[in-house]
Design a protein around this motif. Sequence first.
Motif, PDB file in Angstrom:
ATOM      1  N   VAL A   1       0.861  -1.178   0.000  1.00  0.00           N
ATOM      2  CA  VAL A   1       0.000   0.000   0.000  1.00  0.00           C
ATOM      3  C   VAL A   1       0.898   1.229   0.000  1.00  0.00           C
ATOM      4  N   HIS A   2       0.665   2.113  -0.953  1.00  0.00           N
ATOM      5  CA  HIS A   2       1.440   3.348  -1.077  1.00  0.00           C
ATOM      6  C   HIS A   2       0.518   4.520  -0.775  1.00  0.00           C
ATOM      7  N   ALA A   3       0.858   5.310   0.253  1.00  0.00           N
ATOM      8  CA  ALA A   3       0.068   6.495   0.602  1.00  0.00           C
ATOM      9  C   ALA A   3       0.483   7.638  -0.309  1.00  0.00           C
ATOM     10  N   VAL A   4      -0.512   8.242  -0.981  1.00  0.00           N
ATOM     11  CA  VAL A   4      -0.250   9.348  -1.900  1.00  0.00           C
ATOM     12  C   VAL A   4      -1.136  10.515  -1.460  1.00  0.00           C
ATOM     13  N   PRO A   5      -0.562  11.479  -0.709  1.00  0.00           N
ATOM     14  CA  PRO A   5      -1.373  12.586  -0.193  1.00  0.00           C
ATOM     15  C   PRO A   5      -1.670  13.648  -1.249  1.00  0.00           C
ATOM     16  N   ALA A   6      -2.615  14.529  -0.947  1.00  0.00           N
ATOM     17  CA  ALA A   6      -2.988  15.627  -1.836  1.00  0.00           C
ATOM     18  C   ALA A   6      -1.750  16.414  -2.230  1.00  0.00           C
ATOM     19  N   GLY A   7      -1.691  16.802  -3.492  1.00  0.00           N
ATOM     20  CA  GLY A   7      -0.559  17.562  -4.008  1.00  0.00           C
ATOM     21  C   GLY A   7       0.549  16.685  -4.559  1.00  0.00           C
ATOM     22  N   SER A   8       0.452  15.377  -4.348  1.00  0.00           N
ATOM     23  CA  SER A   8       1.480  14.445  -4.811  1.00  0.00           C
ATOM     24  C   SER A   8       1.057  13.764  -6.103  1.00  0.00           C
ATOM     25  N   THR A   9       2.057  13.291  -6.836  1.00  0.00           N
ATOM     26  CA  THR A   9       1.837  12.573  -8.083  1.00  0.00           C
ATOM     27  C   THR A   9       2.578  11.254  -8.003  1.00  0.00           C
ATOM     28  N   VAL A  10       1.985  10.204  -8.553  1.00  0.00           N
ATOM     29  CA  VAL A  10       2.603   8.882  -8.540  1.00  0.00           C
ATOM     30  C   VAL A  10       2.476   8.287  -9.938  1.00  0.00           C
ATOM     31  N   SER A  11       3.481   7.536 -10.360  1.00  0.00           N
ATOM     32  CA  SER A  11       3.388   6.798 -11.617  1.00  0.00           C
ATOM     33  C   SER A  11       3.751   5.354 -11.329  1.00  0.00           C
ATOM     34  N   PHE A  12       3.205   4.435 -12.140  1.00  0.00           N
ATOM     35  CA  PHE A  12       3.485   3.020 -11.894  1.00  0.00           C
ATOM     36  C   PHE A  12       3.187   2.182 -13.121  1.00  0.00           C
ATOM     37  N   ASP A  13       3.757   0.998 -13.131  1.00  0.00           N
ATOM     38  CA  ASP A  13       3.531   0.000 -14.170  1.00  0.00           C
ATOM     39  C   ASP A  13       2.138  -0.576 -13.934  1.00  0.00           C
ATOM     40  N   ALA A  14       1.237  -0.339 -14.876  1.00  0.00           N
ATOM     41  CA  ALA A  14      -0.156  -0.769 -14.699  1.00  0.00           C
ATOM     42  C   ALA A  14      -0.424  -2.141 -15.312  1.00  0.00           C
ATOM     43  N   SER A  15       0.654  -2.862 -15.656  1.00  0.00           N
ATOM     44  CA  SER A  15       0.452  -4.211 -16.194  1.00  0.00           C
ATOM     45  C   SER A  15       0.267  -5.228 -15.069  1.00  0.00           C
ATOM     46  N   HIS A  16       0.202  -4.729 -13.838  1.00  0.00           N
ATOM     47  CA  HIS A  16      -0.088  -5.563 -12.666  1.00  0.00           C
ATOM     48  C   HIS A  16      -1.405  -5.090 -12.065  1.00  0.00           C
ATOM     49  N   ALA A  17      -2.131  -5.983 -11.435  1.00  0.00           N
ATOM     50  CA  ALA A  17      -3.376  -5.595 -10.764  1.00  0.00           C
ATOM     51  C   ALA A  17      -3.072  -4.480  -9.760  1.00  0.00           C
ATOM     52  N   HIS A  18      -3.998  -3.552  -9.611  1.00  0.00           N
ATOM     53  CA  HIS A  18      -3.802  -2.441  -8.686  1.00  0.00           C
ATOM     54  C   HIS A  18      -5.164  -1.967  -8.178  1.00  0.00           C
ATOM     55  N   VAL A  19      -5.129  -1.275  -7.053  1.00  0.00           N
ATOM     56  CA  VAL A  19      -6.360  -0.819  -6.407  1.00  0.00           C
ATOM     57  C   VAL A  19      -6.198   0.644  -6.032  1.00  0.00           C
ATOM     58  N   TYR A  20      -7.232   1.440  -6.325  1.00  0.00           N
ATOM     59  CA  TYR A  20      -7.315   2.814  -5.837  1.00  0.00           C
ATOM     60  C   TYR A  20      -8.277   2.787  -4.667  1.00  0.00           C
ATOM     61  N   ARG A  21      -7.862   3.306  -3.518  1.00  0.00           N
ATOM     62  CA  ARG A  21      -8.707   3.244  -2.320  1.00  0.00           C
ATOM     63  C   ARG A  21      -8.683   4.583  -1.594  1.00  0.00           C
ATOM     64  N   ASN A  22      -9.864   5.002  -1.147  1.00  0.00           N
ATOM     65  CA  ASN A  22      -9.950   6.165  -0.277  1.00  0.00           C
ATOM     66  C   ASN A  22     -10.072   5.641   1.150  1.00  0.00           C
ATOM     67  N   ALA A  23      -8.956   5.610   1.855  1.00  0.00           N
ATOM     68  CA  ALA A  23      -8.952   5.148   3.236  1.00  0.00           C
ATOM     69  C   ALA A  23      -9.110   6.321   4.204  1.00  0.00           C
ATOM     70  N   GLY A  24      -9.263   7.537   3.671  1.00  0.00           N
ATOM     71  CA  GLY A  24      -9.399   8.729   4.502  1.00  0.00           C
ATOM     72  C   GLY A  24     -10.832   8.979   4.920  1.00  0.00           C
ATOM     73  N   GLU A  25     -11.043  10.130   5.527  1.00  0.00           N
ATOM     74  CA  GLU A  25     -12.365  10.488   6.035  1.00  0.00           C
ATOM     75  C   GLU A  25     -13.038  11.582   5.214  1.00  0.00           C
ATOM     76  N   ARG A  26     -12.407  11.990   4.107  1.00  0.00           N
ATOM     77  CA  ARG A  26     -13.044  12.974   3.233  1.00  0.00           C
ATOM     78  C   ARG A  26     -12.884  12.532   1.792  1.00  0.00           C
ATOM     79  N   GLU A  27     -13.577  13.203   0.886  1.00  0.00           N
ATOM     80  CA  GLU A  27     -13.559  12.815  -0.523  1.00  0.00           C
ATOM     81  C   GLU A  27     -12.130  12.793  -1.069  1.00  0.00           C
TER      82      GLU A  27
END
Length: 190
Positions: A151-177
């Motif tokens: 699990v990689h935490a990516v806070p507001a204002g940050s950008t992440v790139s990754f190899d999408a040829s592997h299964a991946h999940v986007y999750r909002n584990a926070g308390e706001r949108e």
Amino acid sequence: MPDPDLVSRALARNVKRLRTERGHTLDALAARSGVSRGMIVQIEQGRTNPSVATVVRIGDALGVSIATLLDYEEGPDVRVVPGDQAVPLWTGPKGGTGTLLHGIEAPGPLELWDWRMAPGEEYSAEPHPAGTVEILRVVEGELALVHGGRVHAVPAGSTVSFDASHAHVYRNAGERELRLTMVVSVPPPR
């Protein structure tokens, strides 16, 4: 938002046209995409509203972006897509959305997305073709990106790139949108 019937008709027309242009039978496209022959027939006849994963698999098998599959206009060299014509392709149980804003073939599919996820929502993405890369910019909230078993935490204002040829999940584990902008780059078909 565009008329759902218009989008369905465009998907039907474009899947059939692209399949025919590439010389694929229904069975061949089913084998390449992992989507059943029956589902492809229903899509080509405009009788179903397929899931995002199904549209992605068909686009990947045809070597085109989702935007190309859903394109209902033959446009000029410069194409402006009004906000009300962006196509929401994912809706979460709490009201989150994944909206395709625009896409082009450059030379492979290149897509721009807007995602909004309520607290607790997540989207599990199947692996894309080898060489596919995603870039995500978190505008609001904090993204929990699950990739490669971590699990990689990516806070507001940050950008992440990754190899999408592997299964991946986007999750909002926070308390706001959570709001993020995503670019997906798929290599051209071989």
